[in-house]
Design an enzyme around this catalytic site. Structure first.
Site, PDB file in Angstrom:
ATOM      1  N   TYR A 192      40.730  51.824  29.534  1.00  0.00           N
ATOM      2  CA  TYR A 192      39.421  52.258  29.019  1.00  0.00           C
ATOM      3  C   TYR A 192      38.378  51.138  29.068  1.00  0.00           C
ATOM      4  O   TYR A 192      37.324  51.273  28.441  1.00  0.00           O
ATOM      5  CB  TYR A 192      39.538  52.691  27.551  1.00  0.00           C
ATOM      6  CG  TYR A 192      40.583  53.732  27.231  1.00  0.00           C
ATOM      7  CD1 TYR A 192      40.511  55.018  27.765  1.00  0.00           C
ATOM      8  CD2 TYR A 192      41.612  53.443  26.349  1.00  0.00           C
ATOM      9  CE1 TYR A 192      41.456  55.974  27.438  1.00  0.00           C
ATOM     10  CE2 TYR A 192      42.568  54.401  26.015  1.00  0.00           C
ATOM     11  CZ  TYR A 192      42.482  55.660  26.566  1.00  0.00           C
ATOM     12  OH  TYR A 192      43.417  56.604  26.222  1.00  0.00           O
TER      13      TYR A 192
ATOM     14  N   CYS B 196      52.636  42.901  37.604  1.00  0.00           N
ATOM     15  CA  CYS B 196      52.312  42.718  39.016  1.00  0.00           C
ATOM     16  C   CYS B 196      51.164  43.644  39.426  1.00  0.00           C
ATOM     17  O   CYS B 196      51.331  44.530  40.260  1.00  0.00           O
ATOM     18  CB  CYS B 196      53.563  43.014  39.833  1.00  0.00           C
ATOM     19  SG  CYS B 196      53.368  42.798  41.570  1.00  0.00           S
TER      20      CYS B 196
END
Ligand SMILES: *Cc1c(COP(=O)(O)O)cnc(C)c1O
Length: 429
Positions: free
Chosen positions: A327, A354
């Site tokens: 968000y 990652c």
């Protein structure tokens, strides 16, 4: 930075309740969510006082999805709260935590047959989101020889100033039945044998920082209530949902106070109830504002890297707290073992996942950070642990509850064995 009353600094260490955050991290390991019990109780009382001083008949249903730890539900059950549950899992946990079935509402727009069966079996009211759901529940209740009390979720078509992903009351949202056709839904429910409509439900979105949208919501809802009352619906509850925002930026303006919220919604509701001569319970379903500021996330610095920015690589990433990545949300950052030290640089706090987007905080001015330091992200109690994942083969971290100077685990960290717990190997491998 202004700190809420349960957070403080002593001898350059951040404290939560009566506990030293650095000691907690040492004792329980990191990453670590730490929740202050008394803050949750204070937030609950803030709501309760603001509403019940204006109208007697109120009920607070905590939105379990904000943080579904059973200990948190237990604390709120002790206070007399119910819960907004959105799945069979949340329903079961809420009941186990000691919440009364009649204080729960089973919400959601896509319930399964098993969900409906469980609600019928446990005597939990259901908020319906479609005519299909009405028909399914009516049949399942009939098979069980029971009558289930229900509400419909109405879509008030209100544009709310929040992140588009958490605006749920727009005309285009997937939730609710449009206000224009809601009377039709109730008309169908009124002729069902095993279902009786006794309430109405609405939820306009989350992290809403002004009270006007709630006033608008109350207005739309009361127009619908008046119409349904005329049609013969006997209201036992009117549920305004949750959504009151919190102030993540501690230098920014304050979030609306509980009293401002109550002032926005109550006059319209009370005058309508008085006019109609009814006095159903008023329900609200706060999630974020109940638990958000109660909790900090502690994460340890693995390395510091000078590149085009100074990156602080910590042991929590979006597997632990997804809000910044999902968000673009902001969480205040403190160096918990150097609190109050002079700012020495601009740091970007990055996780171990990652993915390029695994950033918890961008460009923060902080004291000089070294390997082994402890970073605290504030206001991590809502949609933090509850949205954590095992992505990248990392077990979810532990959660600790603090009460005064006491601390205890309320969930242990997951191990590699936990990652494998549900794994089954096909017989040909
Ligand atoms: C998410 C949700 C809430 C809680 O919203 P907050 O913004 O956390 O207060 C309440 N009711 C329903 C139906 C929800 O989906």
């Amino acid at each position: 930075m202004t700190l809420p009353p349960h957070l403080s600094v002593k001898d350059r260490h951040l404290r939560i309740g009566g506990c030293d955050a650095v000691e907690l991290a040492f004792k329980y390991g990191t990453p670590l969510y730490v929740t202050d019990e008394d803050r949750i109780r204070a937030n609950f009382h803030g709501y309760k006082k603001a509403l019940s001083s204006r109208y007697q008949n109120i009920r607070i249903l905590y939105a379990a999805k904000a943080n579904g730890n059973p200990s948190i539900l237990k604390i709120l059950a002790e206070e007399g709260a119910g819960a907004d549950v959105f799945s069979s899992g949340e329903l079961t946990i809420a009941l186990q935590a000691g919440m009364k079935p009649e204080y729960l509402l089973f919400n959601g727009s896509s319930k399964t047959e098993a969900d409906h069966r469980l609600a019928v079996e446990k005597g939990v009211r259901v908020s319906l989101d479609s005519i299909d759901e009405l028909m399914q529940l009516d049949q399942i209740a009939g098979e069980a020889g029971k009558v289930v009390e229900v509400s419909f979720r109405v879509n008030p078509a209100i544009d709310v100033p929040t992140h588009p992903k958490i605006a749920t009351g727009l005309a285009t949202s997937k939730f609710g039945i449009p206000a224009a056709t809601i009377t039709e839904a109730y008309a169908q429910a009124l002729v069902c044998k095993n279902v009786v409509p006794v309430g109405i439900h609405c939820h306009i979105g989350s992290q809403i920082l002004s009270v006007e949208p709630f006033a608008k919501e109350a207005q739309v809802l009361m127009e619908v209530v008046a119409e349904l009352h005329k049609m013969g619906v006997k209201f036992k509850f009117v549920d305004l949902g949750g959504g009151l925002g919190v102030c993540y930026e501690h230098y920014g303006g304050p979030a609306p106070a509980f009293d401002a919220y109550a002032d926005a919604i109550m006059p319209e509701i009370i005058s309508t109830f008085t006019r109609l001569g009814i006095s159903p319970e008023i329900w609200i379903e706060p999630g974020r504002s109940m638990v958000c500021d109660s909790t900090i996330l502690l994460t340890k610095v693995n390395s510091v890297k000078q590149a085009h920015k100074t990156f602080v690589n910590v042991d929590a990433g979006f597997n632990t707290l997804i809000r910044p990545a999902m968000y673009d949300s902001y969480h205040e950052v403190l160096v918990a073992n150097r609190a109050g030290e002079e700012q020495a640089g601009t740091y970007t706090i990055t996780g171990p996942i990652c993915e390029t987007g695994d950033i918890l905080a961008h460009d923060r001015k902080l004291p000089a950070i070294q390997v082994g330091d402890l970073i605290a992200l504030l206001d991590a109690g809502a949609y933090g642990y509850s949205m954590a994942s095992q992505y990248n083969g990392r077990g979810r971290c532990a959660e600790v509850l603090v009460k005064g100077d006491k601390s205890a685990l309320m969930r242990r960290a997951e191990t590699v064995d936990d990652l494998l717990a549900a794994v089954v190997t096909p017989p040909w491998l």
